[in-house]
Design a protein around this motif. Structure first.
Motif, mmCIF file in Angstrom:
data_model
loop_
_atom_site.group_PDB
_atom_site.id
_atom_site.type_symbol
_atom_site.label_atom_id
_atom_site.label_comp_id
_atom_site.label_asym_id
_atom_site.label_seq_id
_atom_site.Cartn_x
_atom_site.Cartn_y
_atom_site.Cartn_z
ATOM 1 N N ARG A 78 11.848 1.950 1.606
ATOM 2 C CA ARG A 78 10.703 2.488 2.330
ATOM 3 C C ARG A 78 10.605 1.918 3.741
ATOM 4 N N LEU A 79 10.942 0.623 3.886
ATOM 5 C CA LEU A 79 10.915 0.019 5.214
ATOM 6 C C LEU A 79 11.996 0.610 6.114
ATOM 7 N N ARG A 80 13.150 0.881 5.549
ATOM 8 C CA ARG A 80 14.242 1.476 6.340
ATOM 9 C C ARG A 80 13.870 2.880 6.798
ATOM 10 N N ALA A 81 13.147 3.603 5.959
ATOM 11 C CA ALA A 81 12.775 4.989 6.285
ATOM 12 C C ALA A 81 11.654 5.039 7.316
ATOM 13 N N ALA A 82 10.877 3.977 7.413
ATOM 14 C CA ALA A 82 9.725 3.982 8.346
ATOM 15 C C ALA A 82 10.154 3.834 9.777
ATOM 16 N N ALA A 120 0.851 -1.194 0.000
ATOM 17 C CA ALA A 120 0.000 0.000 0.000
ATOM 18 C C ALA A 120 0.884 1.240 0.000
ATOM 19 N N GLU A 121 0.370 2.317 -0.553
ATOM 20 C CA GLU A 121 1.139 3.561 -0.609
ATOM 21 C C GLU A 121 1.237 4.209 0.775
ATOM 22 N N THR A 122 0.224 3.985 1.602
ATOM 23 C CA THR A 122 0.243 4.540 2.950
ATOM 24 C C THR A 122 0.064 3.407 3.941
ATOM 25 N N GLY A 123 0.416 3.675 5.175
ATOM 26 C CA GLY A 123 0.248 2.664 6.207
ATOM 27 C C GLY A 123 1.417 1.701 6.245
ATOM 28 N N PRO A 124 1.311 0.697 7.106
ATOM 29 C CA PRO A 124 2.409 -0.257 7.220
ATOM 30 C C PRO A 124 2.554 -1.058 5.925
ATOM 31 N N LEU A 125 3.775 -1.201 5.523
ATOM 32 C CA LEU A 125 4.069 -1.911 4.283
ATOM 33 C C LEU A 125 3.924 -3.411 4.504
ATOM 34 N N VAL A 126 3.054 -4.014 3.779
ATOM 35 C CA VAL A 126 2.897 -5.469 3.797
ATOM 36 C C VAL A 126 2.823 -5.905 2.339
ATOM 37 N N ALA A 127 3.762 -6.727 1.945
ATOM 38 C CA ALA A 127 3.793 -7.194 0.556
ATOM 39 C C ALA A 127 4.202 -8.654 0.543
ATOM 40 N N GLU A 128 3.787 -9.335 -0.505
ATOM 41 C CA GLU A 128 4.106 -10.747 -0.664
ATOM 42 C C GLU A 128 4.293 -11.009 -2.157
ATOM 43 N N ARG A 136 15.592 -11.070 -13.140
ATOM 44 C CA ARG A 136 16.245 -10.738 -11.869
ATOM 45 C C ARG A 136 16.473 -9.239 -11.757
ATOM 46 N N ARG A 137 16.838 -8.590 -12.858
ATOM 47 C CA ARG A 137 17.017 -7.127 -12.850
ATOM 48 C C ARG A 137 15.692 -6.421 -12.544
ATOM 49 N N ALA A 138 14.605 -6.872 -13.188
ATOM 50 C CA ALA A 138 13.288 -6.257 -12.958
ATOM 51 C C ALA A 138 12.830 -6.465 -11.518
ATOM 52 N N LEU A 139 13.065 -7.648 -10.985
ATOM 53 C CA LEU A 139 12.689 -7.932 -9.601
ATOM 54 C C LEU A 139 13.472 -7.047 -8.632
ATOM 55 N N ALA A 140 14.760 -6.895 -8.883
ATOM 56 C CA ALA A 140 15.584 -6.030 -8.028
ATOM 57 C C ALA A 140 15.084 -4.586 -8.081
ATOM 58 N N ALA A 141 14.696 -4.130 -9.263
ATOM 59 C CA ALA A 141 14.187 -2.759 -9.407
ATOM 60 C C ALA A 141 12.868 -2.568 -8.669
ATOM 61 N N GLU A 142 12.069 -3.615 -8.542
ATOM 62 C CA GLU A 142 10.806 -3.518 -7.807
ATOM 63 C C GLU A 142 11.004 -3.645 -6.297
ATOM 64 N N PRO A 194 13.014 -0.271 -3.895
ATOM 65 C CA PRO A 194 12.230 0.819 -3.285
ATOM 66 C C PRO A 194 11.435 0.382 -2.057
ATOM 67 N N LEU A 195 10.953 -0.863 -2.057
ATOM 68 C CA LEU A 195 10.207 -1.351 -0.889
ATOM 69 C C LEU A 195 11.115 -1.454 0.329
ATOM 70 N N LEU A 196 12.302 -1.991 0.126
ATOM 71 C CA LEU A 196 13.242 -2.100 1.253
ATOM 72 C C LEU A 196 13.670 -0.719 1.733
#
Length: 167
Positions: free
Chosen positions: A163-167, A10-18, A150-156, A159-161
């Motif tokens: 964002r988690l570090r910044a939270a 989600a763009e806001t709130g706690p990040l939960v992804a799978e 693998r390059r596309a997965l790393a690019a996705e 940013p999530l990681l």
């Protein structure tokens, strides 16, 4: 792509992804039967010339064995390719579980704040070798993916990681 987000962040709130990752299948299961039927039909064509002669019974076991060997090899390939990796990303926890076709499942957990995603351009067993490093271990992610995937997965994931570090 042979990976799919089962839960998008989600763009806001706690990040939960799978995300689920699996090997690419060039022959889908629905086409397997067609392939075996076409192979059997092509293998039986030479038998038409010897129909009604004793040579038919000499050739028939070998042709049946050839079709059976192709069937067995494809089924073995499907079993070996049934590996599945699931990466769960949440606040305070990042977990990677690898479901192996034979053998026990493997899992790795770390605090996402300390996890480092690395795309090794050179020096790995394959180009664009993707690893996660954290909790004192380095684990490979998507070993069965192609270099571009693998390059596309790393690019996705990066940013999530971040964002988690910044939270």
């Amino acid at each position: 792509m042979p990976y799919q987000w089962t839960r998008r962040p989600a763009e806001t709130g706690p990040l939960v992804a799978e995300i689920d990752l699996w090997p690419y299948r060039s022959l889908p299961k629905r086409d397997f039967v067609r392939f075996i039927a076409a192979t059997a039909a092509l293998v039986t064509l030479p038998l038409l010339a010897v129909l009604g002669s004793p040579v038919l019974w000499g050739l028939l076991p070998f042709l049946v064995a050839a079709v059976a060997a192709i069937w067995w090899a494809l089924m073995r390939s499907y079993r070996d390719g049934s590996v599945l990796e699931r990466l769960e990303i949440g606040p305070g926890r990042l977990r990677l579980v690898r479901h192996n076709p034979r053998g026990p499942d493997q899992s790795w957990e770390a605090d996402p704040y300390w996890v480092r995603l690395t795309l090794h351009e050179t020096g790995g067993p394959v180009p664009a070798y993707l690893t996660l490093h954290g909790a004192g271990r380095e684990v490979e992610l998507g070993a069965f993916l192609s270099e571009e995937e693998r390059r596309a997965l790393a690019a996705e994931l990066q940013p999530l990681l971040d964002r988690l570090r910044a939270a």
